[in-house]
Design an enzyme around this catalytic site. Structure first.
Site, PDB file in Angstrom:
ATOM      1  N   ASN A  68       0.899  -1.186   0.089  1.00  0.00           N
ATOM      2  CA  ASN A  68       0.200  -0.182   0.083  1.00  0.00           C
ATOM      3  C   ASN A  68       0.994   1.340   0.006  1.00  0.00           C
ATOM      4  O   ASN A  68       1.071   2.070  -1.001  1.00  0.00           O
ATOM      5  CB  ASN A  68      -0.793   0.050   1.339  1.00  0.00           C
ATOM      6  CG  ASN A  68      -1.970   1.020   1.084  1.00  0.00           C
ATOM      7  OD1 ASN A  68      -1.941   2.005   0.644  1.00  0.00           O
ATOM      8  ND2 ASN A  68      -3.268   0.579   1.525  1.00  0.00           N
ATOM      9  N   ASP A  69       1.493   1.523   1.162  1.00  0.00           N
ATOM     10  CA  ASP A  69       2.042   3.002   1.204  1.00  0.00           C
ATOM     11  C   ASP A  69       3.349   3.043   0.267  1.00  0.00           C
ATOM     12  O   ASP A  69       3.786   4.179  -0.034  1.00  0.00           O
ATOM     13  CB  ASP A  69       2.555   3.140   2.789  1.00  0.00           C
ATOM     14  CG  ASP A  69       1.413   2.848   3.626  1.00  0.00           C
ATOM     15  OD1 ASP A  69       0.306   3.424   3.425  1.00  0.00           O
ATOM     16  OD2 ASP A  69       1.499   2.290   4.625  1.00  0.00           O
TER      17      ASP A  69
END
Length: 483
Positions: free
Chosen positions: A404-405
């Site tokens: 994700n990040d």
């Protein structure tokens, strides 16, 4: 004179053990030779532990009555500790590996602190240099112990979010100042004689209590996204503490191993902080990693576009270049073997497939590399951020699984984002992006990922392993050539 032979054997064995540590670490620099490097370093550790029993032959007359009891206790401790480590090491899941590393790292710091405590309570350290080194090692070891335990609790889910209070940094500074003051006063007392105000034993207890408290206070406010860096910091702390206590004990194996681990941990910490475009102080003393407020949902352009796993698989089957970005979600689902099975199907049909790894992917340094190696992925298919980022612009499909990040374009475009400036994998530059995700929630850092709303991105919802099974079935369903 009879004690000369055991001392000579101990010294020579410790030097050999130190060489094995260094050689093992050298081999750990490559994924190909890392397993043998761990084995070699393990042999060195076993040799250093075994030869330490020869100290019994050098015991003074005053300690002879306690020799057999101490030897028995040492053997029991080795059997209990070794047995527990062997059992837990074989049983631990890949998703729990960060917790185990944090826990064992804390035990290393605690061991260094325990050595210092024995030296201080026993009054064995008398020289000014030895006293200062012992206290510094005790301070670092105690901080590493309590801080690593808090890191374990965060990773294990016992502590679900950062705990912060008003003026947290001021409180931490006061506790650290009190710890240093207590240590300095204790050093003066140990050099000049007992204090007329506070007994030496009480001073030692207060010093350790403050150091342990600081480790807790330092780690509690740090958010989950920073845990890989925190683990690396405490790893460096533990190595430094062990090296300092090795100096006090005049044990070359402990000194060399501790300094090497400390230096390697510090270098890794610096590399990871660089990969996040942040300083170590910024990691420790800010609130990054918390569910900080970010863009409102209505401010994000575009929308989430769900698609079926089979459609994504067929699209990749007819692509020329595919880059796969694994994340912690893949580890949670234990889908690495299915992923490699799917990759082999793509390769059988002429698709070029590479894996892209971000330095802080997962919750422990190197976790994604280990995850792929466990599935048998060849090392020449795995590329780090700097080596593959330029390839995304000419890539047909970027497949993001559980990450994700590390692929969030907000790091490049949103100055208000906590991750602004952090180098990311340029998945958004691929012609098509598929994101395998369990739900629509945010990532570990609690930040909305603008990649998911891009025109070229589609979401494949579900458990990673289940999704990959469907992808494999879809490609095989195209016929014998695809299978």
């Amino acid at each position: 004179m009879p004690a000369i032979l055991p001392i000579l054997v101990i010294a020579l064995t410790n030097l050999v053990a130190a060489f094995l540590f260094l050689y093992g670490l050298r081999r750990m620099s490559s994924p190909v030779t890392a397993p043998s490097g761990i084995f070699v370093a393990g042999i060195g550790m076993v040799a250093a532990i075994a030869v330490s029993f020869l100290y019994g032959f050098t015991a003074s007359a005053a300690t002879q009555p306690y020799l057999m009891t101490n030897m028995a206790l040492a053997v029991v401790a080795l059997l209990l500790g070794g047995g527990a480590a062997w059992w837990s090491g074989r049983k631990v899941a890949m998703t729990d590996m960060p917790q185990m590393v944090a826990l064992y790292n804390g035990m290393g710091g605690g061991a260094a602190g325990a050595i210092a405590a024995v030296e201080l309570f026993g009054g064995r350290t008398t020289g000014v240099t030895e006293i200062i080194v012992t206290l510094v090692g005790a301070l670092i070891g105690a901080i590493s112990l309590s801080g690593s335990l808090i890191a374990w609790a965060k990773l294990q889910g016992v502590i679900n979010k950062p705990w912060r209070i008003a003026s947290q940094q001021i409180l931490n500074g006061v506790v650290m100042a009190l710890t240093i003051a207590a240590g300095a006063y204790l050093a003066v007392v140990l050099v000049t004689g007992p204090s007329p105000f506070i007994p030496t034993t009480v001073l030692i207890i207060v010093f350790f209590a403050l150091a342990l408290a600081f480790g807790v206070l330092m780690t509690l406010p740090i958010g989950g996204a920073d845990m890989p860096v925190v683990i690396s910091i405490y790893n460096a702390f533990t190595g430094l503490a062990v090296g300092l206590e090795g100096f006090v004990l005049q044990n070359p194996a402990l000194m060399i191993a501790g300094m090497v681990v400390g230096a390697a941990g510090l270098l890794l910490t610096m590399l990871m902080a660089k990969a996040m475009n942040r300083s170590i102080a910024n990691v420790v003393f800010t609130n990054f990693g918390d569910a900080a407020p970010t863009q409102a949902q209505g401010d994000i352009k575009g929308s989430l576009k769900p698609t079926e796993a089979s459609d994504a698989a067929i699209f990749m089957r007819y692509a020329s270049k595919v880059i796969i970005i694994p994340g912690y979600g893949l580890a949670v689902a234990q889908g690495q073997q299915k992923l490699f099975d799917f990759v082999k199907l793509l390769q059988a049909n002429g698709v070029s497939v590479k894996f892209a790894i971000h330095p802080v992917a997962g919750r422990m340094p190197g976790q994604m590399d280990v995850l792929l190696a466990e599935a048998g992925v060849p090392y020449d298919m795995i590329f780090q951020l700097d080596d593959i980022n330029e390839d995304f612009a000419s890539t047909d499909v970027a497949l993001v699984i559980g990450a994700n990040d590390v692929v969030n374009p907000a790091a490049r475009t949103d100055k208000s984002s906590p991750i602004f400036g952090m180098p990311i994998l340029n998945a958004d530059q691929a012609k098509q992006v598929y994101v395998v995700k369990r739900g629509t929630g945010k990532g570990y850092a609690g930040i909305v990922n603008t990649l998911f709303y891009g025109d070229n991105c589609e979401m494949v919802y579900g458990d990673a392993e289940d999704v990959l099974v469907k992808m494999i079935e879809a490609v095989r369903g195209l016929g014998k050539a695809a299978a």
